[in-house]
Design an enzyme around this catalytic site. Structure first.
Site, mmCIF file in Angstrom:
data_model
loop_
_atom_site.group_PDB
_atom_site.id
_atom_site.type_symbol
_atom_site.label_atom_id
_atom_site.label_comp_id
_atom_site.label_asym_id
_atom_site.label_seq_id
_atom_site.Cartn_x
_atom_site.Cartn_y
_atom_site.Cartn_z
ATOM 1 N N HIS A 166 -35.719 -14.169 -20.686
ATOM 2 C CA HIS A 166 -34.985 -13.199 -21.510
ATOM 3 C C HIS A 166 -34.056 -13.905 -22.505
ATOM 4 O O HIS A 166 -33.893 -13.456 -23.636
ATOM 5 C CB HIS A 166 -34.125 -12.268 -20.647
ATOM 6 N N GLY A 212 -31.423 -8.710 -11.488
ATOM 7 C CA GLY A 212 -31.144 -9.691 -12.523
ATOM 8 C C GLY A 212 -30.902 -8.984 -13.842
ATOM 9 O O GLY A 212 -31.476 -7.923 -14.095
ATOM 10 N N HIS A 241 -37.673 -15.363 -14.830
ATOM 11 C CA HIS A 241 -37.700 -14.103 -15.586
ATOM 12 C C HIS A 241 -36.442 -13.972 -16.451
ATOM 13 O O HIS A 241 -36.527 -13.664 -17.643
ATOM 14 C CB HIS A 241 -37.802 -12.932 -14.588
ATOM 15 N N GLU A 242 -35.283 -14.205 -15.868
ATOM 16 C CA GLU A 242 -34.024 -14.047 -16.608
ATOM 17 C C GLU A 242 -33.849 -15.134 -17.673
ATOM 18 O O GLU A 242 -33.369 -14.857 -18.771
ATOM 19 C CB GLU A 242 -32.829 -14.017 -15.656
ATOM 20 N N GLN A 250 -30.274 -8.099 -22.789
ATOM 21 C CA GLN A 250 -30.690 -6.772 -22.325
ATOM 22 C C GLN A 250 -29.611 -5.714 -22.519
ATOM 23 O O GLN A 250 -29.901 -4.525 -22.435
ATOM 24 C CB GLN A 250 -31.092 -6.819 -20.843
ATOM 25 N N CYS A 309 -38.956 -4.992 -14.810
ATOM 26 C CA CYS A 309 -37.889 -5.381 -15.722
ATOM 27 C C CYS A 309 -37.082 -4.142 -16.085
ATOM 28 O O CYS A 309 -37.657 -3.085 -16.358
ATOM 29 C CB CYS A 309 -38.500 -6.003 -16.980
ATOM 30 N N LEU A 310 -35.763 -4.271 -16.084
ATOM 31 C CA LEU A 310 -34.907 -3.136 -16.433
ATOM 32 C C LEU A 310 -35.161 -2.660 -17.860
ATOM 33 O O LEU A 310 -34.937 -1.491 -18.169
ATOM 34 C CB LEU A 310 -33.433 -3.503 -16.250
#
Length: 182
Positions: free
Chosen positions: A151, A58, A147-148, A63, A105-106
């Site tokens: 963000h 994701g 989660h996304e 991000q 998380c990235l």
């Protein structure tokens, strides 16, 4: 594993660098998308390529430094093309149950913690053409959706941890930054 590319072969899409915490863009809510033209479609393709390059399932536009409400998700990581999701201006409209599973998380590389989320969610969003649709998810898909979408509102999974857990993670990040490893 790496593969060699022909030097004359240009990449299909730009690969964006994923911003790391504590970049201020990550703490800011993204703007609603109102333009569904070719630039938005191009950005979505670049987001998928950037997500795959970073080994993620994701990726939200903030991000990569773009403060817009766009996210891409592929919980199968290229295994099932039908699992690819593009969510523009998404919102969770229903949620049920609870799950407490580990997330990463990235933007927080190598940090994984258990996060409590709804076990099932229904999300309303727009596609790249601006058409509204709804999607449901359980288990990993539910976590990825939540989660996304977080963000897109300036919320990281760190913000969902207990104060003690969050402080432990933040101490670890500060140490990594101090040592030049972040």
């Amino acid at each position: 594993m790496s593969t060699k590319h022909n030097k004359t072969e240009a990449p299909k899409h730009k690969i964006h660098e994923v911003l790391k915490y504590p970049d201020p863009v990550l703490a800011k809510a993204g703007e609603k998308v109102t333009d569904f033209g070719p630039e938005t479609a191009q950005l979505v393709e670049e987001m998928f390529e950037s997500m795959y390059a970073a080994q993620g399932i994701g990726l939200a536009a903030p991000q990569i430094g773009i403060s817009k409400q766009i996210t891409v998700i592929d919980t199968s990581f290229k295994e099932r093309p039908e699992d690819k999701l593009v969510l523009i201006n998404p919102e969770v409209i229903e949620r049920q149950g609870k799950q407490n599973e580990e997330e990463g998380c990235l933007s927080l590389p190598d940090i994984r913690e258990k996060v409590q989320r709804a076990a099932w969610v229904k999300v309303r969003a727009q596609d790249v053409n601006g058409k509204f649709f709804e999607v449901e998810g359980t288990e990993l898909r539910s976590r990825a959706l939540q989660h996304e979408i977080d963000h897109l509102h300036g919320i990281l999974f760190l913000d969902r941890l207990s104060r003690l857990k969050r402080e432990m993670v933040l101490r670890r990040i500060r140490k990594l930054i101090k040592n030049g490893e972040w």
